[in-house]
Design a protein around this motif. Structure first.
Motif, short mmCIF file in Angstrom:
data_model
loop_
_atom_site.label_atom_id
_atom_site.label_comp_id
_atom_site.label_asym_id
_atom_site.label_seq_id
_atom_site.Cartn_x
_atom_site.Cartn_y
_atom_site.Cartn_z
N THR A 29 -58.94 80.70 41.53
CA THR A 29 -57.98 81.70 41.06
C THR A 29 -56.65 81.06 40.72
N ALA A 30 -56.21 80.10 41.53
CA ALA A 30 -54.94 79.41 41.27
C ALA A 30 -54.99 78.65 39.95
N ALA A 31 -56.10 78.01 39.68
CA ALA A 31 -56.24 77.26 38.42
C ALA A 31 -56.21 78.23 37.23
N ARG A 32 -56.84 79.39 37.37
CA ARG A 32 -56.83 80.37 36.29
C ARG A 32 -55.41 80.92 36.05
N ILE A 33 -54.68 81.21 37.13
CA ILE A 33 -53.30 81.69 37.00
C ILE A 33 -52.42 80.62 36.35
N ALA A 34 -52.61 79.36 36.74
CA ALA A 34 -51.83 78.27 36.15
C ALA A 34 -52.12 78.14 34.65
N ALA A 35 -53.37 78.34 34.27
CA ALA A 35 -53.72 78.26 32.84
C ALA A 35 -53.00 79.36 32.05
N TYR A 36 -53.02 80.57 32.59
CA TYR A 36 -52.30 81.67 31.92
C TYR A 36 -50.79 81.40 31.90
N ALA A 37 -50.25 80.80 32.95
CA ALA A 37 -48.82 80.55 33.03
C ALA A 37 -48.37 79.48 32.04
N LEU A 38 -49.23 78.57 31.65
CA LEU A 38 -48.86 77.51 30.72
C LEU A 38 -48.88 77.96 29.26
N VAL A 39 -49.51 79.09 28.97
CA VAL A 39 -49.62 79.56 27.58
C VAL A 39 -48.25 79.84 26.96
N PRO A 40 -47.32 80.58 27.63
CA PRO A 40 -46.02 80.83 26.98
C PRO A 40 -45.24 79.56 26.66
N VAL A 41 -45.27 78.57 27.54
CA VAL A 41 -44.57 77.32 27.27
C VAL A 41 -45.22 76.59 26.10
N GLY A 42 -46.53 76.63 26.04
CA GLY A 42 -47.23 76.01 24.91
C GLY A 42 -46.88 76.67 23.59
N LEU A 43 -46.76 78.01 23.60
CA LEU A 43 -46.37 78.71 22.38
C LEU A 43 -44.94 78.36 21.95
N VAL A 44 -44.05 78.19 22.93
CA VAL A 44 -42.67 77.80 22.60
C VAL A 44 -42.66 76.40 22.01
N MET A 45 -43.39 75.47 22.60
CA MET A 45 -43.37 74.08 22.14
C MET A 45 -44.01 73.92 20.77
N THR A 46 -44.98 74.75 20.41
CA THR A 46 -45.60 74.63 19.10
C THR A 46 -44.81 75.34 18.01
N GLY A 47 -43.82 76.13 18.39
CA GLY A 47 -43.01 76.83 17.40
C GLY A 47 -43.51 78.21 17.04
N VAL A 48 -44.54 78.67 17.68
CA VAL A 48 -45.09 79.99 17.37
C VAL A 48 -44.10 81.08 17.73
N VAL A 49 -43.40 80.93 18.84
CA VAL A 49 -42.44 81.95 19.28
C VAL A 49 -41.29 82.06 18.28
N GLU A 50 -40.81 80.93 17.82
CA GLU A 50 -39.71 80.94 16.84
C GLU A 50 -40.17 81.61 15.54
N TRP A 51 -41.38 81.29 15.11
CA TRP A 51 -41.94 81.89 13.90
C TRP A 51 -42.10 83.40 14.07
N ALA A 52 -42.65 83.82 15.21
CA ALA A 52 -42.87 85.25 15.45
C ALA A 52 -41.55 86.01 15.56
N SER A 53 -40.57 85.42 16.23
CA SER A 53 -39.28 86.11 16.33
C SER A 53 -38.58 86.14 14.97
N GLY A 54 -38.79 85.13 14.15
CA GLY A 54 -38.24 85.15 12.79
C GLY A 54 -38.84 86.25 11.95
N ILE A 55 -40.11 86.52 12.14
CA ILE A 55 -40.78 87.59 11.41
C ILE A 55 -40.36 88.96 11.95
N ALA A 56 -40.26 89.07 13.25
CA ALA A 56 -40.00 90.37 13.89
C ALA A 56 -38.62 90.91 13.57
N PHE A 57 -37.65 90.06 13.31
CA PHE A 57 -36.28 90.53 13.14
C PHE A 57 -35.78 90.48 11.70
#
Length: 153
Positions: A29-57
């Motif tokens: 369960t801890a490994a699964r929670i850690a995997a989910y927890a790493l997804v937001p940081v991965g999205l920030v590092m790949t630039g997906v969050v910046e792209w999505a926020s640029g579209i949303a606003f």
């Protein structure tokens, strides 16, 4: 900038929960929670969050989505009207072709009014289906009675 901070905070909180879960010896369960927890940081590092926020606003993006919705609504409405009218595009195309081909040449003869003119004589065919016989008043439940008798009821 704000989105990246929020994603980092969510990831840090998730990794903290994963550490507490691992401390309780629930490693899977801890490994699964850690995997989910790493997804937001991965999205920030790949630039997906910046792209999505640029579209949303951007208002132009929302106008584009609105235009796509209007186009989809018009398409679905025309399809619904077409289905209700009972004709399809193929039928209308065939009708138009028949109208164009319906122009009679000046020297053509008028069509005959007799049915079957110009066809080879065919033998009269009887009705395809047998007429249903009227059931007697007692015959309605005879098959049900037979089933009940078969089962001893």
């Amino acid at each position: 900038m704000l989105a990246e901070t929020i994603c980092s905070a969510v990831s840090a909180a998730g990794l903290g929960i994963a550490a507490i879960t691992a401390y309780r010896k629930r490693f899977l369960t801890a490994a699964r929670i850690a995997a989910y927890a790493l997804v937001p940081v991965g999205l920030v590092m790949t630039g997906v969050v910046e792209w999505a926020s640029g579209i949303a606003f951007k208002p132009s993006v929302w106008i584009g989505f609105g235009l796509l919705a209007v186009a989809w609504l018009l398409f679905m409405t025309t399809r619904a009207v077409e289905r209700r009218s009972g004709s399809t595009r193929k039928e209308r195309r065939a009708a138009r072709a028949a109208e164009r081909g319906a122009a009679v040449a000046p020297g053509a003869s008028s069509p005959s009014l007799t049915p079957g003119a110009g066809r080879a004589p065919q033998a009269q065919e009887g009705p395809k289906e047998k007429p249903q016989q009227a059931a007697a008043p007692g015959d309605d439940f005879s098959d049900i009675e037979a089933i009940l008798k078969k089962h001893g009821i």
